[in-house]
Every structure is written in structure tokens, then in C-alpha cells.
Design an enzyme around this catalytic site. Structure first.
Site, PDB file in Angstrom:
ATOM      1  N   CYS A  83       0.802  -1.091  -0.112  1.00 44.33           N
ATOM      2  CA  CYS A  83      -0.037  -0.077   0.093  1.00 44.33           C
ATOM      3  C   CYS A  83       0.835   1.284  -0.032  1.00 44.33           C
ATOM      4  O   CYS A  83       1.542   1.384   0.910  1.00 44.33           O
ATOM      5  CB  CYS A  83      -1.017  -0.053   1.171  1.00 44.33           C
ATOM      6  SG  CYS A  83      -1.679   1.527   1.840  1.00 44.33           S
TER       7      CYS A  83
ATOM      8  N   CYS B 207       0.288   3.651   2.928  1.00 41.37           N
ATOM      9  CA  CYS B 207       0.885   2.860   3.926  1.00 41.37           C
ATOM     10  C   CYS B 207       2.278   3.216   4.130  1.00 41.37           C
ATOM     11  O   CYS B 207       2.913   3.551   5.429  1.00 41.37           O
ATOM     12  CB  CYS B 207       0.559   1.482   4.007  1.00 41.37           C
ATOM     13  SG  CYS B 207      -1.220   1.026   4.107  1.00 41.37           S
TER      14      CYS B 207
END
Length: 106
Positions: free
Chosen positions: A31, A34
Site C-alpha cells: 500500500c 501506508c
């Protein structure tokens, strides 16, 4: 104190039974947001001692992510005394994260 990566078997002790408030980050290694948030969390962790920063990889801990109803990453939970005080989804800059954590645990 360093950002703590926990697995399901450590979660109760390290998050819910923590003496300090916890900023909990459910993330995935694939991600993009992230990864950006991870850098912010590392910086924040070095600058403060009032709360713990704990990360949980959803791919390594799918049952835990399901129990916490994580459907998007990054998912953040602000926890004090084992209770969720606030939550958020997505990337946040460091000043906003610090503000949210302070509001959640005060």
C-alpha cells in the site's frame, strides 16, 4: 521507543493492555499511502514519548484485521485504556496525526 510491529498473539498485551495510549496502524506492505504514513509514524515515534505506535500487517494477521473490521488501509485507531477513542482511514500528515492522538487521549 521504536514503532512496534505486532502479531495476533501479542495484540492483547501490547495494544489493549498497554499502560500508554496507543496509535494503532493496520497497514499492508503493498500500500503506497501506508508506506508514506509509515515514515511519518517513525518520525513521530522519535519525537514523542506520550504514546506508543503499534503497526499490524493485515496480510500477516487477516483474522485480527477482520475482527477490527479493517476494510481499507491504512486504518488508524487511537486507543486509551484498551478502548478505541477515535479512528481514521488514510494518510495524515504528522501535525494532524499528533492533533488527533492528543484529542483522543485527553
Amino acid at each position: 521507543m521504536a514503532v512496534l510491529h505486532v502479531k495476533e498473539n501479542e495484540f492483547q498485551k501490547e495494544v489493549l493492555e498497554s499502560e500508554k495510549p496507543v496509535l494503532l496502524d493496520f497497514f499492508a506492505t503493498w500500500c503506497g499511502p501506508c508506506k508514506m504514513l509509515g515514515q511519518v509514524l517513525e518520525e513521530l515515534d522519535k519525537e514523542q514519548e506520550d504514546f506508543r505506535i503499534v503497526k499490524v500487517d493485515i496480510d500477516e494477521n487477516p483474522d485480527l484485521a477482520a475482527r477490527w473490521q479493517v476494510s481499507s488501509v491504512p486504518s488508524l485507531f487511537f486507543i486509551k485504556d484498551g478502548e478505541v477513542k477515535d479512528s481514521a482511514v488514510g494518510f495524515f500528515p504528522k501535525p494532524r496525526l499528533l492533533q488527533k492522538m492528543t484529542e483522543a487521549v485527553s
